[in-house]
Design an enzyme around this catalytic site. Structure first.
Site, mmCIF file in Angstrom:
data_model
loop_
_atom_site.group_PDB
_atom_site.id
_atom_site.type_symbol
_atom_site.label_atom_id
_atom_site.label_comp_id
_atom_site.label_asym_id
_atom_site.label_seq_id
_atom_site.Cartn_x
_atom_site.Cartn_y
_atom_site.Cartn_z
ATOM 1 N N ASP A 93 -1.657 -1.544 10.435
ATOM 2 C CA ASP A 93 -2.231 -1.460 8.802
ATOM 3 C C ASP A 93 -2.990 -2.477 8.384
ATOM 4 O OD1 ASP A 93 -0.865 1.146 8.592
ATOM 5 O OD2 ASP A 93 1.194 0.124 8.139
ATOM 6 N N LYS A 123 0.729 -1.224 0.007
ATOM 7 C CA LYS A 123 0.054 -0.083 -0.111
ATOM 8 C C LYS A 123 0.951 1.254 -0.216
ATOM 9 C CE LYS A 123 0.594 1.573 4.556
ATOM 10 N NZ LYS A 123 1.539 2.566 4.713
HETATM 11 O O1 C5P Z 1 0.770 -1.041 14.812
HETATM 12 P P1 C5P Z 1 2.132 -0.922 14.393
HETATM 13 O O2 C5P Z 1 2.956 -2.199 14.857
HETATM 14 O O3 C5P Z 1 2.115 -0.991 13.033
HETATM 15 O O4 C5P Z 1 2.969 0.240 15.015
HETATM 16 C C1 C5P Z 1 4.389 0.151 15.226
HETATM 17 C C2 C5P Z 1 4.536 1.490 15.953
HETATM 18 O O5 C5P Z 1 4.112 2.580 15.469
HETATM 19 C C3 C5P Z 1 3.788 1.353 17.256
HETATM 20 O O6 C5P Z 1 4.482 0.641 18.278
HETATM 21 C C4 C5P Z 1 3.723 2.945 17.544
HETATM 22 O O7 C5P Z 1 4.971 3.338 18.287
HETATM 23 C C5 C5P Z 1 3.587 3.435 16.322
HETATM 24 N N1 C5P Z 1 2.157 3.814 15.814
HETATM 25 C C6 C5P Z 1 1.413 5.059 16.472
HETATM 26 N N2 C5P Z 1 0.116 5.131 15.936
HETATM 27 C C7 C5P Z 1 -0.395 4.535 15.231
HETATM 28 C C8 C5P Z 1 0.412 3.401 14.386
HETATM 29 C C9 C5P Z 1 1.632 3.160 14.791
HETATM 30 O O8 C5P Z 1 1.921 5.515 17.446
HETATM 31 N N3 C5P Z 1 -1.664 4.717 14.855
#
Ligand code: C5P
Length: 295
Positions: A148, A25
């Site tokens: 995501d 994406k």
């Molecule tokens: O959810 P994911 O593992 O992809 O996110 C990785 C990191 O990105 C999270 O630990 C967080 O620090 C940050 N993040 C965030 N807000 C979001 C998505 C991700 O702060 N909406």
């Protein structure tokens, strides 16, 4: 080939062997509204799936096992195996599976390759194990694995809000050719978010502007693309700035970073102009990939 209802992904299924495509994406917009009490950030983004994809296959096996053509990704913490274990826990299913993952999407790139693989694993294993889980339930489960993941149950184009779990599919955006430029240096999503200044928070106006432009039928290659994370990411990895400059130098009119980077991209009306730019960009500092919107 058959098609799962409500999912635009082709699923190839024959005698217990199921193959699913896991698209990359890009973020056409990415607004950050603020930091939430749980540490995540509230976002507002328009995401678009690409033809560039990984391929995930599953076949019956006594236990869970992953084979990946990238050895560095073939470990127990791969999101695909975590997705499989989560699905087992949620359903009480004790069956195993051999999961075969062929990677094409660059990693640590802001292209959500790992999240897309996880969504594809949930979808393929639900089929293999014959579980009564629909897309909505799988998307909710996927949100546990990564912000995501839910988008990939709502492709090809969607408005994504909340932490990433609120997804509304949008009318399909007209086709555009895409050149991706993935610098060798990646950006850690967690680190980037932790460094984002409060001054970057907004009410989501850039995404609103993009939605208006889409409503008015503005072609993709002249859309007002935006990404709130770009400036902070460029501070962490200055190569992002060089990649953007290279795009503009090569004649692109709207280059931008996707997600938390480090990939930058530009959109083009036709394959020829995309290819000319891709060839001009070739450099040892980054990998250039030409693709299109998934429709
Ligand atoms: O959810 P994911 O593992 O992809 O996110 C990785 C990191 O990105 C999270 O630990 C967080 O620090 C940050 N993040 C965030 N807000 C979001 C998505 C991700 O702060 N909406």
């Amino acid at each position: 080939m058959s098609q799962e209802a409500g999912d635009s992904r082709p699923i190839d299924s024959q005698r217990g062997f199921i193959q699913v495509s896991a698209p990359a994406k890009i973020n056409l917009s990415l607004d950050i509204l603020g930091r939430r009490p749980d540490g995540y950030h509230e976002l507002r983004s328009i995401m678009q799936a690409l033809e560039l994809h990984d391929t995930l296959s599953v076949e019956p096996a006594p236990s869970l096992r992953l084979s990946c053509d990238r050895e560095d990704l073939q470990d127990d913490q791969n999101l695909v195996l975590r997705a499989a274990r989560l699905l087992q826990e949620a359903t009480g299913c004790r069956e195993g599976a051999h999961i075969i993952l062929t990677k094409r999407i660059p990693t640590e790139a802001g292209l959500a390759g790992g999240s897309s693989d996880a969504a594809a694993a949930l979808l393929a294993l639900t089929r293999l194990w014959d579980l009564p889980f629909g897309q909505e339930r799988l998307a909710r489960l996927g949100a546990i694995l990564g912000s995501d993941v839910p988008f990939f149950f709502n492709t090809p184009s969607a408005l994504v809000e909340g932490r990433g779990e609120q997804v509304r599919r949008l009318p399909t955006i007209p086709q555009a050719h895409v050149v991706l430029c993935k610098p060798v240096q990646g950006v850690s999503t967690g680190r980037l978010f932790s460094l984002l200044p409060v001054s970057a928070y907004s009410l989501g106006q850039e995404t609103e502007r993009l939605l208006d432009a889409l409503d008015q039928g503005v072609p993709p290659w002249t859309l007002p693309l935006s990404n709130t994370l770009q400036e902070t990411a460029t501070g962490l990895a200055p190569i992002i700035g060089r990649a953007l400059a290279a795009f503009y130098g090569a004649g692109a009119s709207n280059a931008i970073m996707t997600g938390s980077g480090s990939t930058t991209y530009a959109l083009f009306p036709d394959e020829r102009s995309a290819r000319t730019t891709a060839l001009t960009l070739e450099d040892t500092e980054w990998t250039v990939v030409q693709t299109r919107f998934a429709l």
